[in-house]
Design an enzyme around this catalytic site. Sequence first.
Site, short mmCIF file in Angstrom:
data_model
loop_
_atom_site.label_atom_id
_atom_site.label_comp_id
_atom_site.label_asym_id
_atom_site.label_seq_id
_atom_site.Cartn_x
_atom_site.Cartn_y
_atom_site.Cartn_z
N GLY A 31 15.13 8.67 -7.70
CA GLY A 31 15.66 9.61 -6.41
C GLY A 31 16.33 10.70 -6.73
O GLY A 31 16.20 11.48 -7.77
N HIS A 34 13.89 16.51 -5.87
CA HIS A 34 13.81 17.95 -5.68
C HIS A 34 12.31 18.70 -5.97
O HIS A 34 11.56 17.59 -6.09
CB HIS A 34 14.65 18.54 -6.97
CG HIS A 34 14.45 17.98 -7.96
ND1 HIS A 34 13.33 18.25 -8.85
CD2 HIS A 34 15.30 17.49 -8.98
CE1 HIS A 34 13.23 17.54 -9.95
NE2 HIS A 34 14.60 17.10 -10.17
N HIS A 37 10.00 16.90 -8.28
CA HIS A 37 9.55 15.41 -7.90
C HIS A 37 8.29 15.59 -7.02
O HIS A 37 7.45 14.76 -7.09
CB HIS A 37 10.42 14.52 -7.30
CG HIS A 37 11.45 13.84 -8.41
ND1 HIS A 37 12.89 14.55 -8.07
CD2 HIS A 37 11.59 12.99 -9.22
CE1 HIS A 37 13.54 14.07 -9.16
NE2 HIS A 37 12.82 13.14 -9.86
N GLN A 61 18.76 2.21 -18.55
CA GLN A 61 18.49 3.46 -19.25
C GLN A 61 19.67 4.19 -19.36
O GLN A 61 19.82 5.39 -20.06
CB GLN A 61 17.40 4.16 -18.96
CG GLN A 61 17.61 4.76 -17.44
CD GLN A 61 16.17 5.35 -16.74
OE1 GLN A 61 15.38 4.62 -16.47
NE2 GLN A 61 16.05 6.62 -17.01
N GLU A 150 6.29 16.72 -17.24
CA GLU A 150 6.29 17.17 -18.77
C GLU A 150 7.71 17.70 -19.14
O GLU A 150 8.17 17.61 -20.12
CB GLU A 150 5.48 18.31 -18.86
CG GLU A 150 4.00 17.81 -19.02
CD GLU A 150 2.89 18.96 -19.30
OE1 GLU A 150 3.35 20.27 -18.97
OE2 GLU A 150 1.84 18.58 -19.42
O1 PAF Z 1 12.38 9.97 -15.33
C1 PAF Z 1 12.68 9.09 -14.72
O2 PAF Z 1 13.50 9.47 -13.44
C2 PAF Z 1 13.27 7.94 -15.13
O3 PAF Z 1 13.31 7.58 -16.37
C3 PAF Z 1 12.14 6.70 -14.36
C4 PAF Z 1 10.62 7.06 -15.34
C5 PAF Z 1 11.94 6.80 -13.14
C6 PAF Z 1 12.37 5.44 -15.10
O4 PAF Z 1 13.65 4.89 -14.74
#
Ligand code: PAF
Length: 282
Positions: A31, A34, A37, A61, A150
């Site tokens: 989320g 920007h 995305h 994470q 990337e």
């Molecule tokens: O790149 C991200 O935003 C995150 O690491 C992902 C791939 C959505 C996993 O939570």
Amino acid sequence: METVSTIAAVREQVRRWRSEGRRIAFVPTMGNLHRGHVSLIEAARRHGDRFVASIFVNPMQFGPNEDFAHYPRTPAEDGRMLAEAGCNLMFTPDVAEIYPHGSERATRVEVPGLSRMLCGEFRPGHFEGVTTVVAKLFHIVEPDIAVFGEKDFQQLTVIRRMVADLCMPVQIVAAPTVRDSDGLAMSSRNQYLTPAERQIAPRIYATLLAAVNRLRAGDSDFAGIERSGIQALESAGFRPDYFSVRQAQDLGPPRSDTSHLVVLTAVRLGKARLIDNLQVMR
Ligand code: PAF
């Protein structure tokens, strides 16, 4: 665009599309969307004909002293941007939907080696959290294609390896990094920068470019290039975690005849930790 927050609802919709012969493209996100995305969704549109995006700030994470609690969450604006970008289904699960027994007790997926180097050395457990949630999301959405930026080059490499090792039937598509006009790579974490830090931040790109120019000119003194990068970043005011030249294929140490290289860096500036990279073919 439809918005759903349960696994059952995603499966129902995706299976309906699949029975109609649709090709499903998926963009997982945390989320706070920007332009970077939006470019992932645009890449997805070139490869599929139904588009799913997930918005889930994945606790697994984040390390104990990282920014999970403060990570910017902007669901209304994200929904608007995804609908405008042509997304068909937005999946916004809560933590209990993804980790019903809690994220600490969940089954994990880990890519050894690749997950422990570079960012993995400074963020223990980070890539294990990424591969675990991405594997779960792939099982939930069952996409034909999934798009990753990337900008997170190590993440992309780790995910490609996971998909190959676990024979997951999904094609991984890489989308180029989107930058501001001064070269700073787009990131939700750029918001943590003060105006003064924002002025300094484009030096990351400039330092990567200087390294790339040396590599393109045939310089294979990788250790020297890394030292110069660290010095340039420190003089600009950053606290670099690493500045490293690697083989793009597997992030292993490069040889003088390696043709596809990548220069990767992670730096701290004030409250922000920023990453960036540039690839070189020579
Ligand atoms: O790149 C991200 O935003 C995150 O690491 C992902 C791939 C959505 C996993 O939570």
